[in-house]
Design a protein around this motif. Structure first.
Motif, PDB file in Angstrom:
ATOM      1  N   LYS A   1       0.835  -1.197   0.000  1.00 23.56           N
ATOM      2  CA  LYS A   1       0.000   0.000   0.000  1.00 23.56           C
ATOM      3  C   LYS A   1       0.879   1.259   0.000  1.00 23.56           C
ATOM      4  CE  LYS A   1      -3.835  -2.329   0.288  1.00 23.56           C
ATOM      5  NZ  LYS A   1      -4.719  -2.265   1.476  1.00 23.56           N
ATOM      6  N   GLY A   2       0.342   2.309  -0.548  1.00 23.27           N
ATOM      7  CA  GLY A   2       1.062   3.567  -0.600  1.00 23.27           C
ATOM      8  C   GLY A   2       0.111   4.734  -0.690  1.00 23.27           C
ATOM      9  N   VAL A   3       0.569   5.819  -1.281  1.00 23.65           N
ATOM     10  CA  VAL A   3      -0.204   7.063  -1.399  1.00 23.65           C
ATOM     11  C   VAL A   3      -0.332   7.420  -2.870  1.00 23.65           C
ATOM     12  CG1 VAL A   3      -0.192   9.545  -0.919  1.00 23.65           C
ATOM     13  CG2 VAL A   3       0.476   7.918   0.869  1.00 23.65           C
ATOM     14  N   GLN A   4      -1.534   7.799  -3.283  1.00 24.71           N
ATOM     15  CA  GLN A   4      -1.761   8.275  -4.647  1.00 24.71           C
ATOM     16  C   GLN A   4      -1.797   9.794  -4.645  1.00 24.71           C
ATOM     17  OE1 GLN A   4      -2.380   6.640  -7.920  1.00 24.71           O
ATOM     18  NE2 GLN A   4      -1.782   8.770  -8.270  1.00 24.71           N
ATOM     19  N   GLU A   5      -0.912  10.384  -5.430  1.00 26.31           N
ATOM     20  CA  GLU A   5      -0.872  11.840  -5.554  1.00 26.31           C
ATOM     21  C   GLU A   5      -1.513  12.247  -6.871  1.00 26.31           C
ATOM     22  OE1 GLU A   5       2.613  14.445  -4.129  1.00 26.31           O
ATOM     23  OE2 GLU A   5       3.012  14.112  -6.272  1.00 26.31           O
ATOM     24  N   PHE A   6      -2.340  13.305  -6.838  1.00 22.16           N
ATOM     25  CA  PHE A   6      -2.994  13.758  -8.066  1.00 22.16           C
ATOM     26  C   PHE A   6      -3.314  15.240  -7.976  1.00 22.16           C
ATOM     27  CE2 PHE A   6      -6.244  12.321  -5.160  1.00 22.16           C
ATOM     28  CZ  PHE A   6      -7.294  13.216  -5.294  1.00 22.16           C
ATOM     29  N   GLU A   7      -3.288  15.878  -9.140  1.00 22.96           N
ATOM     30  CA  GLU A   7      -3.602  17.300  -9.223  1.00 22.96           C
ATOM     31  C   GLU A   7      -5.112  17.515  -9.211  1.00 22.96           C
ATOM     32  OE1 GLU A   7      -1.539  19.886  -9.304  1.00 22.96           O
ATOM     33  OE2 GLU A   7       0.270  18.627  -9.215  1.00 22.96           O
ATOM     34  N   VAL A   8      -5.528  18.586  -8.574  1.00 23.64           N
ATOM     35  CA  VAL A   8      -6.934  18.981  -8.603  1.00 23.64           C
ATOM     36  C   VAL A   8      -7.274  19.485 -10.002  1.00 23.64           C
ATOM     37  CG1 VAL A   8      -8.596  20.657  -7.745  1.00 23.64           C
ATOM     38  CG2 VAL A   8      -7.058  19.492  -6.152  1.00 23.64           C
ATOM     39  N   GLU A   9      -8.337  18.945 -10.584  1.00 20.99           N
ATOM     40  CA  GLU A   9      -8.714  19.325 -11.946  1.00 20.99           C
ATOM     41  C   GLU A   9      -9.543  20.603 -11.984  1.00 20.99           C
ATOM     42  OE1 GLU A   9     -10.834  15.891 -13.176  1.00 20.99           O
ATOM     43  OE2 GLU A   9      -9.051  14.726 -13.672  1.00 20.99           O
ATOM     44  N   ASP A  10     -10.449  20.754 -11.019  1.00 20.76           N
ATOM     45  CA  ASP A  10     -11.374  21.894 -11.035  1.00 20.76           C
ATOM     46  C   ASP A  10     -11.333  22.622  -9.700  1.00 20.76           C
ATOM     47  OD1 ASP A  10     -12.594  21.479 -13.670  1.00 20.76           O
ATOM     48  OD2 ASP A  10     -13.375  19.641 -12.791  1.00 20.76           O
ATOM     49  N   ILE A  11     -11.210  23.927  -9.777  1.00 19.33           N
ATOM     50  CA  ILE A  11     -11.311  24.804  -8.607  1.00 19.33           C
ATOM     51  C   ILE A  11     -12.517  25.699  -8.853  1.00 19.33           C
ATOM     52  CG2 ILE A  11     -10.178  26.594  -7.252  1.00 19.33           C
ATOM     53  CD1 ILE A  11      -7.479  25.458  -8.179  1.00 19.33           C
ATOM     54  N   THR A  12     -13.607  25.447  -8.118  1.00 21.85           N
ATOM     55  CA  THR A  12     -14.882  26.095  -8.432  1.00 21.85           C
ATOM     56  C   THR A  12     -15.410  26.868  -7.225  1.00 21.85           C
ATOM     57  OG1 THR A  12     -15.415  24.250  -9.916  1.00 21.85           O
ATOM     58  CG2 THR A  12     -17.219  25.733  -9.295  1.00 21.85           C
ATOM     59  N   PRO A  13     -15.439  28.202  -7.272  1.00 19.86           N
ATOM     60  CA  PRO A  13     -16.033  28.991  -6.191  1.00 19.86           C
ATOM     61  C   PRO A  13     -17.554  28.808  -6.166  1.00 19.86           C
ATOM     62  CG  PRO A  13     -14.571  30.322  -7.570  1.00 19.86           C
ATOM     63  CD  PRO A  13     -14.814  29.046  -8.303  1.00 19.86           C
ATOM     64  N   ASP A  14     -18.134  28.970  -4.974  1.00 23.10           N
ATOM     65  CA  ASP A  14     -19.585  28.939  -4.861  1.00 23.10           C
ATOM     66  C   ASP A  14     -20.180  30.180  -5.537  1.00 23.10           C
ATOM     67  OD1 ASP A  14     -19.367  26.620  -3.473  1.00 23.10           O
ATOM     68  OD2 ASP A  14     -19.715  27.513  -1.492  1.00 23.10           O
ATOM     69  N   GLU A  15     -21.358  30.022  -6.101  1.00 24.46           N
ATOM     70  CA  GLU A  15     -21.998  31.151  -6.793  1.00 24.46           C
ATOM     71  C   GLU A  15     -22.404  32.255  -5.835  1.00 24.46           C
ATOM     72  OE1 GLU A  15     -25.222  29.768  -9.096  1.00 24.46           O
ATOM     73  OE2 GLU A  15     -23.985  28.624 -10.511  1.00 24.46           O
ATOM     74  N   ASP A  16     -22.832  31.877  -4.629  1.00 25.39           N
ATOM     75  CA  ASP A  16     -23.349  32.889  -3.710  1.00 25.39           C
ATOM     76  C   ASP A  16     -22.280  33.454  -2.776  1.00 25.39           C
ATOM     77  OD1 ASP A  16     -23.034  30.479  -2.492  1.00 25.39           O
ATOM     78  OD2 ASP A  16     -24.902  30.554  -1.335  1.00 25.39           O
ATOM     79  N   PHE A  17     -21.124  32.770  -2.659  1.00 20.42           N
ATOM     80  CA  PHE A  17     -20.079  33.254  -1.759  1.00 20.42           C
ATOM     81  C   PHE A  17     -18.733  32.816  -2.322  1.00 20.42           C
ATOM     82  CE2 PHE A  17     -17.861  33.114   2.537  1.00 20.42           C
ATOM     83  CZ  PHE A  17     -17.652  34.477   2.561  1.00 20.42           C
ATOM     84  N   ALA A  18     -18.026  33.738  -2.972  1.00 19.59           N
ATOM     85  CA  ALA A  18     -16.834  33.391  -3.746  1.00 19.59           C
ATOM     86  C   ALA A  18     -15.677  32.918  -2.881  1.00 19.59           C
ATOM     87  CB  ALA A  18     -16.383  34.589  -4.581  1.00 19.59           C
ATOM     88  N   ALA A  19     -15.726  33.173  -1.587  1.00 16.30           N
ATOM     89  CA  ALA A  19     -14.634  32.725  -0.717  1.00 16.30           C
ATOM     90  C   ALA A  19     -14.717  31.231  -0.429  1.00 16.30           C
ATOM     91  CB  ALA A  19     -14.639  33.512   0.590  1.00 16.30           C
ATOM     92  N   ASN A  20     -15.891  30.653  -0.622  1.00 16.42           N
ATOM     93  CA  ASN A  20     -16.063  29.209  -0.440  1.00 16.42           C
ATOM     94  C   ASN A  20     -16.116  28.529  -1.802  1.00 16.42           C
ATOM     95  OD1 ASN A  20     -16.181  29.656   2.278  1.00 16.42           O
ATOM     96  ND2 ASN A  20     -18.427  29.502   2.411  1.00 16.42           N
ATOM     97  N   GLY A  21     -15.834  27.248  -1.811  1.00 16.01           N
ATOM     98  CA  GLY A  21     -15.902  26.526  -3.071  1.00 16.01           C
ATOM     99  C   GLY A  21     -15.506  25.077  -2.922  1.00 16.01           C
ATOM    100  N   THR A  22     -15.272  24.426  -4.054  1.00 18.39           N
ATOM    101  CA  THR A  22     -14.939  22.998  -4.050  1.00 18.39           C
ATOM    102  C   THR A  22     -13.727  22.740  -4.944  1.00 18.39           C
ATOM    103  OG1 THR A  22     -16.484  22.558  -5.865  1.00 18.39           O
ATOM    104  CG2 THR A  22     -17.306  22.253  -3.621  1.00 18.39           C
ATOM    105  N   LEU A  23     -12.955  21.748  -4.550  1.00 13.58           N
ATOM    106  CA  LEU A  23     -11.862  21.201  -5.349  1.00 13.58           C
ATOM    107  C   LEU A  23     -12.278  19.806  -5.770  1.00 13.58           C
ATOM    108  CD1 LEU A  23      -8.852  22.109  -3.002  1.00 13.58           C
ATOM    109  CD2 LEU A  23     -10.056  23.578  -4.625  1.00 13.58           C
ATOM    110  N   SER A  24     -12.101  19.469  -7.035  1.00 18.73           N
ATOM    111  CA  SER A  24     -12.537  18.146  -7.489  1.00 18.73           C
ATOM    112  C   SER A  24     -11.551  17.581  -8.503  1.00 18.73           C
ATOM    113  CB  SER A  24     -13.942  18.213  -8.108  1.00 18.73           C
ATOM    114  OG  SER A  24     -13.980  19.119  -9.189  1.00 18.73           O
ATOM    115  N   GLY A  25     -11.531  16.250  -8.562  1.00 20.70           N
ATOM    116  CA  GLY A  25     -10.671  15.549  -9.506  1.00 20.70           C
ATOM    117  C   GLY A  25     -11.110  14.114  -9.654  1.00 20.70           C
TER     118      GLY A  25
END
Length: 331
Positions: free
Chosen positions: A220-244
């Protein structure tokens, strides 16, 4: 290679064979059976892989040398086999067409294993720096080539029932995914300060057996990966989601799931690490046999505010490049 002007004929079946007459030559001509192989990739989740071929391996059950067939058209081919019993495996691409995985244990079906090719060891832990990608396979066991099938070199539609009863000269494979599809979604505060991020998912198998998809005994080990999408929330730009989305050899157990995030902020200088909490994992099937694991979690602490840098990172001023000179370069 056959040279019927001579009494000696060499083949890939072993040492050169000496033929003493027409009867022996006729026997040699019937030394193999032609097998039609087809593959249905509709359940493999590999629509974008159509430009690639496939690898087909026949393993003689008597322990003989495996026969490797490279299929340029991964949906169909014909092969010739001597009599005997075989186990066969089909998987996408060839051994050396994957940039992120390699293979070992090709000598036997139960030892054929794919493993992560791009790894680094940091602080005693192996880290996969490039996800394995998509791998699918199918296995047919105990396929028998009988004496009456030998020499059946007529087109598949013209073969006699006596030579190939009930489709005995045909193999149909339906590959299924071996690697697991994982979608990660992380909720974060301070996303307006984030430039880019890398995630690390722990407890990931570093290899997988192709014949059954087993990873129980894998390191077993660790999988490293880049975040594909950095998406701010529509109603509050300081919050958001990272997805990949990544493809792994297998999934970590519930108690092993940990995610770390390494973030470069928009000042082009500050790099911070964050743990995640409230991890939720759910599997979702798409109806075609493909199951996706959805991992959702919260990043614990907000990212700090930074002054956004307008620097491109090169620290160069084109005004300082000096006088232009036209130079002819001999070719």
């Amino acid at each position: 290679k056959r040279d019927w002007s001579s009494d000696v004929c060499s083949s890939d079946l072993g040492e050169p064979q000496l033929f003493r007459g027409a009867a022996d030559k006729a026997t040699y001509k019937k030394a193999e059976a032609e097998i039609t192989v087809t593959a249905d990739w509709s359940r493999a989740d590999q629509q974008e892989e159509n430009q690639y071929g496939a690898t087909l391996i026949f393993y003689p059950q008597d322990g003989g040398t495996p026969r490797v067939v490279l299929m340029g058209d991964r949906t169909q081919t014909t092969v010739r086999l001597p009599d005997g019993r075989y186990d066969a495996i089909l998987f996408n691409r060839s051994f050396d067409e994957f940039g992120t995985m390699a293979f070992r244990g090709q000598e036997q079906l139960h030892t054929l294993e794919a493993y992560a090719l791009q790894t680094e060891t940091r602080y005693g832990t192996k880290i996969i720096t490039a996800a394995p990608g998509k791998l699918a396979s199918a296995v047919i066991r105990d396929f028998e080539v009988t004496d009456n099938m030998l020499g059946n070199y007529a087109p598949a539609g013209a073969r006699s029932v006596a030579d190939c009863p009930d489709g005995a000269c045909r193999l149909q494979f339906t590959p299924l995914p071996l690697t697991r599809k994982v979608k990660v979604k992380l909720h974060i505060t301070g996303i307006n300060n984030l430039k880019q991020a890398t995630c690390q998912l722990s407890g990931v198998p570093l290899s997988i057996y192709l014949h059954d998809g087993n990873t129980d005994n894998a390191e077993k080990g660790v999988q490293e990966f880049e975040v594909e999408d950095i998406t701010p929330d529509e109603d509050f730009a300081a919050n958001g989601t990272l997805s990949g989305t990544i493809h792994l050899f297998g999934l970590p157990s519930t108690e092993e799931v940990q995610i770390k995030v390494r973030a470069l902020l928009k000042d082009n200088t500050t790099v911070i690490e964050r743990e995640v909490e409230n991890i939720e994992a759910n599997e979702e099937a798409d109806g075609s046999g493909v199951t996706t694991l959805h991992i959702e979690a919260d990043i614990t602490d907000p990212l700090p505010d930074v002054t956004i840098s307008e620097d491109s990172g090169f620290n160069a001023n084109v005004d300082e490049w000096g006088q232009e000179n036209d130079t002819e370069i001999p070719i």
